[in-house]
Design a protein around this motif. Structure first.
Motif, PDB file in Angstrom:
ATOM      1  N   GLU A  31     -11.082   4.735   3.488  1.00 42.95           N
ATOM      2  CA  GLU A  31     -11.189   3.526   4.299  1.00 42.95           C
ATOM      3  C   GLU A  31     -12.439   2.754   3.910  1.00 42.95           C
ATOM      4  N   ASN A  32     -12.267   1.457   3.674  1.00 42.57           N
ATOM      5  CA  ASN A  32     -13.384   0.524   3.485  1.00 42.57           C
ATOM      6  C   ASN A  32     -14.329   0.946   2.366  1.00 42.57           C
ATOM      7  N   ASN A  33     -13.768   1.507   1.292  1.00 42.48           N
ATOM      8  CA  ASN A  33     -14.578   1.947   0.157  1.00 42.48           C
ATOM      9  C   ASN A  33     -14.108   1.221  -1.092  1.00 42.48           C
ATOM     10  N   THR A  34     -14.990   0.457  -1.693  1.00 43.73           N
ATOM     11  CA  THR A  34     -14.632  -0.301  -2.896  1.00 43.73           C
ATOM     12  C   THR A  34     -14.864   0.486  -4.174  1.00 43.73           C
ATOM     13  N   GLN A  35     -15.506   1.661  -4.077  1.00 42.71           N
ATOM     14  CA  GLN A  35     -15.764   2.501  -5.244  1.00 42.71           C
ATOM     15  C   GLN A  35     -15.097   3.856  -5.000  1.00 42.71           C
ATOM     16  N   VAL A  36     -13.872   3.986  -5.476  1.00 42.75           N
ATOM     17  CA  VAL A  36     -13.061   5.158  -5.187  1.00 42.75           C
ATOM     18  C   VAL A  36     -13.198   6.169  -6.310  1.00 42.75           C
ATOM     19  N   ASN A  37     -13.657   7.354  -5.982  1.00 47.13           N
ATOM     20  CA  ASN A  37     -13.862   8.410  -6.975  1.00 47.13           C
ATOM     21  C   ASN A  37     -12.529   9.138  -7.215  1.00 47.13           C
ATOM     22  N   VAL A  38     -11.965   8.971  -8.403  1.00 46.53           N
ATOM     23  CA  VAL A  38     -10.684   9.597  -8.744  1.00 46.53           C
ATOM     24  C   VAL A  38     -10.860  10.729  -9.739  1.00 46.53           C
ATOM     25  N   ILE A  42     -14.404   6.300 -11.597  1.00 43.60           N
ATOM     26  CA  ILE A  42     -14.523   5.428 -10.433  1.00 43.60           C
ATOM     27  C   ILE A  42     -13.578   4.235 -10.565  1.00 43.60           C
ATOM     28  N   LEU A  43     -12.697   4.086  -9.592  1.00 46.81           N
ATOM     29  CA  LEU A  43     -11.817   2.926  -9.520  1.00 46.81           C
ATOM     30  C   LEU A  43     -12.455   1.898  -8.592  1.00 46.81           C
ATOM     31  N   THR A  44     -12.724   0.731  -9.130  1.00 44.91           N
ATOM     32  CA  THR A  44     -13.301  -0.344  -8.320  1.00 44.91           C
ATOM     33  C   THR A  44     -12.180  -1.170  -7.694  1.00 44.91           C
ATOM     34  N   VAL A  45     -12.291  -1.372  -6.396  1.00 41.38           N
ATOM     35  CA  VAL A  45     -11.295  -2.155  -5.663  1.00 41.38           C
ATOM     36  C   VAL A  45     -11.990  -3.362  -5.058  1.00 41.38           C
ATOM     37  N   GLU A  46     -11.566  -4.558  -5.463  1.00 42.24           N
ATOM     38  CA  GLU A  46     -12.133  -5.779  -4.902  1.00 42.24           C
ATOM     39  C   GLU A  46     -11.142  -6.359  -3.903  1.00 42.24           C
ATOM     40  N   VAL A  47     -11.581  -6.458  -2.661  1.00 45.09           N
ATOM     41  CA  VAL A  47     -10.751  -6.979  -1.575  1.00 45.09           C
ATOM     42  C   VAL A  47     -11.466  -8.169  -0.955  1.00 45.09           C
ATOM     43  N   PRO A  48     -10.805  -9.310  -0.849  1.00 45.77           N
ATOM     44  CA  PRO A  48     -11.458 -10.469  -0.217  1.00 45.77           C
ATOM     45  C   PRO A  48     -11.959 -10.135   1.190  1.00 45.77           C
ATOM     46  N   ASP A  49     -13.168 -10.548   1.498  1.00 42.27           N
ATOM     47  CA  ASP A  49     -13.781 -10.340   2.820  1.00 42.27           C
ATOM     48  C   ASP A  49     -13.900  -8.861   3.179  1.00 42.27           C
ATOM     49  N   ASN A  62     -16.385  -7.081   3.339  1.00 36.45           N
ATOM     50  CA  ASN A  62     -17.572  -6.783   4.142  1.00 36.45           C
ATOM     51  C   ASN A  62     -17.331  -6.996   5.636  1.00 36.45           C
ATOM     52  N   THR A  63     -16.309  -7.793   5.941  1.00 32.51           N
ATOM     53  CA  THR A  63     -16.071  -8.123   7.351  1.00 32.51           C
ATOM     54  C   THR A  63     -14.707  -7.669   7.859  1.00 32.51           C
ATOM     55  N   LYS A  64     -13.790  -7.353   6.960  1.00 34.37           N
ATOM     56  CA  LYS A  64     -12.446  -6.963   7.380  1.00 34.37           C
ATOM     57  C   LYS A  64     -12.134  -5.547   6.891  1.00 34.37           C
ATOM     58  N   PRO A  65     -11.557  -4.699   7.750  1.00 36.10           N
ATOM     59  CA  PRO A  65     -11.237  -3.329   7.334  1.00 36.10           C
ATOM     60  C   PRO A  65     -10.094  -3.293   6.339  1.00 36.10           C
ATOM     61  N   PHE A  66     -10.107  -2.288   5.470  1.00 40.97           N
ATOM     62  CA  PHE A  66      -9.016  -2.102   4.516  1.00 40.97           C
ATOM     63  C   PHE A  66      -8.921  -0.615   4.186  1.00 40.97           C
ATOM     64  N   SER A  67      -7.780  -0.237   3.643  1.00 45.32           N
ATOM     65  CA  SER A  67      -7.579   1.154   3.236  1.00 45.32           C
ATOM     66  C   SER A  67      -7.094   1.201   1.797  1.00 45.32           C
ATOM     67  N   VAL A  68      -7.420   2.285   1.122  1.00 47.42           N
ATOM     68  CA  VAL A  68      -6.967   2.526  -0.252  1.00 47.42           C
ATOM     69  C   VAL A  68      -6.250   3.873  -0.265  1.00 47.42           C
ATOM     70  N   GLU A  69      -5.002   3.881  -0.713  1.00 47.77           N
ATOM     71  CA  GLU A  69      -4.251   5.131  -0.787  1.00 47.77           C
ATOM     72  C   GLU A  69      -3.645   5.280  -2.176  1.00 47.77           C
ATOM     73  N   ILE A  70      -3.816   6.442  -2.761  1.00 45.50           N
ATOM     74  CA  ILE A  70      -3.238   6.745  -4.072  1.00 45.50           C
ATOM     75  C   ILE A  70      -2.160   7.804  -3.882  1.00 45.50           C
ATOM     76  N   THR A  71      -0.976   7.533  -4.424  1.00 46.84           N
ATOM     77  CA  THR A  71       0.136   8.476  -4.347  1.00 46.84           C
ATOM     78  C   THR A  71       0.581   8.850  -5.754  1.00 46.84           C
ATOM     79  N   ASN A  72       1.097  10.062  -5.887  1.00 45.18           N
ATOM     80  CA  ASN A  72       1.627  10.468  -7.189  1.00 45.18           C
ATOM     81  C   ASN A  72       3.057   9.989  -7.338  1.00 45.18           C
ATOM     82  N   LEU A  73       3.703  10.311  -8.451  1.00 40.05           N
ATOM     83  CA  LEU A  73       5.043   9.813  -8.721  1.00 40.05           C
ATOM     84  C   LEU A  73       6.094  10.424  -7.808  1.00 40.05           C
ATOM     85  N   ALA A  74       5.732  11.492  -7.130  1.00 42.15           N
ATOM     86  CA  ALA A  74       6.647  12.090  -6.153  1.00 42.15           C
ATOM     87  C   ALA A  74       6.501  11.442  -4.788  1.00 42.15           C
ATOM     88  N   GLY A  75       5.614  10.440  -4.687  1.00 40.33           N
ATOM     89  CA  GLY A  75       5.406   9.739  -3.433  1.00 40.33           C
ATOM     90  C   GLY A  75       4.429  10.422  -2.494  1.00 40.33           C
TER      91      GLY A  75
END
Length: 393
Positions: free
Chosen positions: A360-367, A331-338, A340-353
């Motif tokens: 979306e809007n998930n602070t506990q990303v299962n990798v 589990i990768l934890t992502v802490e983003v200010p606010d 709870n009230t502001k939308p955010f996205s998390v994207e993971i890319t490999n070395l090939a891009g």
């Protein structure tokens, strides 16, 4: 071009450069350098294959570079193809001109080559190519007192043929300097090796050729080092210019400087010079330094009006985005200010891009479903984009 350059000294970029202090507008623009742009440009360059001068891939790469400038809004009148021939081989340099407001006929040249020998040449010199493109994108509508020429040379690996043609047939003709050039700023192999500690860049000065331009080269190289530490997180080292596209200009008496990676990757001219081996975060930092330096060299506007502040608003990093643990197992934890009230996205890319995970809007990303290795994790909010390297094990 492979360069065996001795390290002479470390530049602290202080003291003798009292006139060069941080300019907020310059910093704002340096902070506009985009890690996703840099990564995508490196990947696209790599995907174009081996770019031997005169080959189809070489021509395709020139077309790709030209297309980037068109997408940035540069007009057809600003974009010039400069053909040259050596032996039975023909190729083209690409020259993009941005006219200055005070000295329209005096030029600051930022340049690098796009041809390769073996392998796709992602470091040598997709890295320099990517940095120049990002500088051109950011400075497109920024007034500069001096004109800027963004030049992408071909034929470098076979013997500096493209830059020699331009220096001897365009800039300098029949013993006369036809172009009034303030300085040439060359970028060659600034990509580093992924996994190395890439925290320093070499700033290159002239020590040979026509001795009359050596003192001026030292001055601008000291300024380059100062700008690097002001507008990027990189440290600097001063060393000698050697065997790249600034040399034909140096031989004509023009003032030169340049960037070259400090910790050698040693992948140049091999099949290992690929996207998987280059360090995109290092290239991102070099680009920030280059944007800052080019504003200084070309004397960019330093005024931040309300309109320009909105247009040139840098990515906000005052509110930290945290990603942990790193290395991560499940589990990768992502802490983003606010968050709870502001939308955010998390994207993971490999070395090939390639995107391998997006949420979306998930602070506990299962990798846990991803293979072990190095990835890039980008967290985006409405006005923030943060990319960091993570290790999954």
């Amino acid at each position: 071009m492979k360069k065996f350059t001795p390290f002479l000294c470390t530049a602290l970029a202080v003291g003798s450069l009292n006139a060069q202090t941080l300019i907020q507008a310059y910093k704002n623009r340096a902070d506009l350098v985009s890690q996703p742009n840099i990564t995508a440009n490196l990947q696209d360059f790599s995907n174009l294959g081996v770019k031997t001068t005169g080959s189809v891939n070489n021509a395709n790469t020139l077309a790709w570079i030209k297309g980037k400038y068109t997408s940035y809004g540069y007009s057809a009148s600003q974009i010039t193809e400069d053909p040259f021939t050596f032996g039975s081989t023909s190729s083209k340099n690409l020259v993009i001109t941005k006219t200055g407001t005070v000295y329209p006929n005096k030029y600051v040249i930022i340049c690098g080559h796009y041809d390769t020998i073996t392998g796709p040449g992602t470091n040598d010199n997709g890295s320099g190519t990517s940095v120049i493109l990002e500088v051109a994108r950011i400075l497109k509508d920024i007034p500069t007192e001096y004109s800027i020429k963004f030049i992408h040379f071909s034929g470098e690996e076979q013997g500096l043929y493209g830059s020699s043609h331009y220096a001897n047939s365009v800039a300098y003709q029949s013993g006369i300097k036809k172009l009034d050039i303030k300085l040439i700023f060359n970028l060659d192999q600034v990509g580093g090796q992924l996994g190395n500690v890439n925290s320093k860049i070499i700033c290159e000065k002239d020590t040979g050729g026509q001795s009359g331009n050596n003192a001026a080269s030292k001055t601008v190289t000291d300024q380059l080092a100062a700008c690097t530490t002001l507008y990027s997180p990189l440290q600097t080292s001063i060393s000698n210019a050697y065997s790249s596209d600034y040399m034909p200009f140096e031989q004509k008496g023009y003032v030169i400087t340049g960037f070259y990676e400090y910790t050698r990757s040693y992948n140049e001219h091999t099949v290992d010079d690929t996207f998987a081996n280059v360090d995109p975060v290092y290239v991102f930092k070099v680009a920030k330094a280059a944007v800052g330096a080019m504003q200084h060299f070309a004397t960019a506007s330093s005024t931040v009006t309300a309109a320009s502040a909105a247009r040139e608003k840098p990515l906000q990093t005052s509110e930290p985005v945290k990603m942990y643990p790193n290395p991560v197992k499940n589990i990768l934890t992502v802490e983003v200010p606010d968050s709870n009230t502001k939308p955010f996205s998390v994207e993971i890319t490999n070395l090939a891009g390639k995107s391998v995970l997006k949420e979306e809007n998930n602070t506990q990303v299962n990798v846990s479903g991803l293979s072990n290795g190095v990835y890039f994790c980008t967290v985006k909010t409405e006005n923030t984009s943060v990319t960091r390297k993570i290790i999954i094990e």
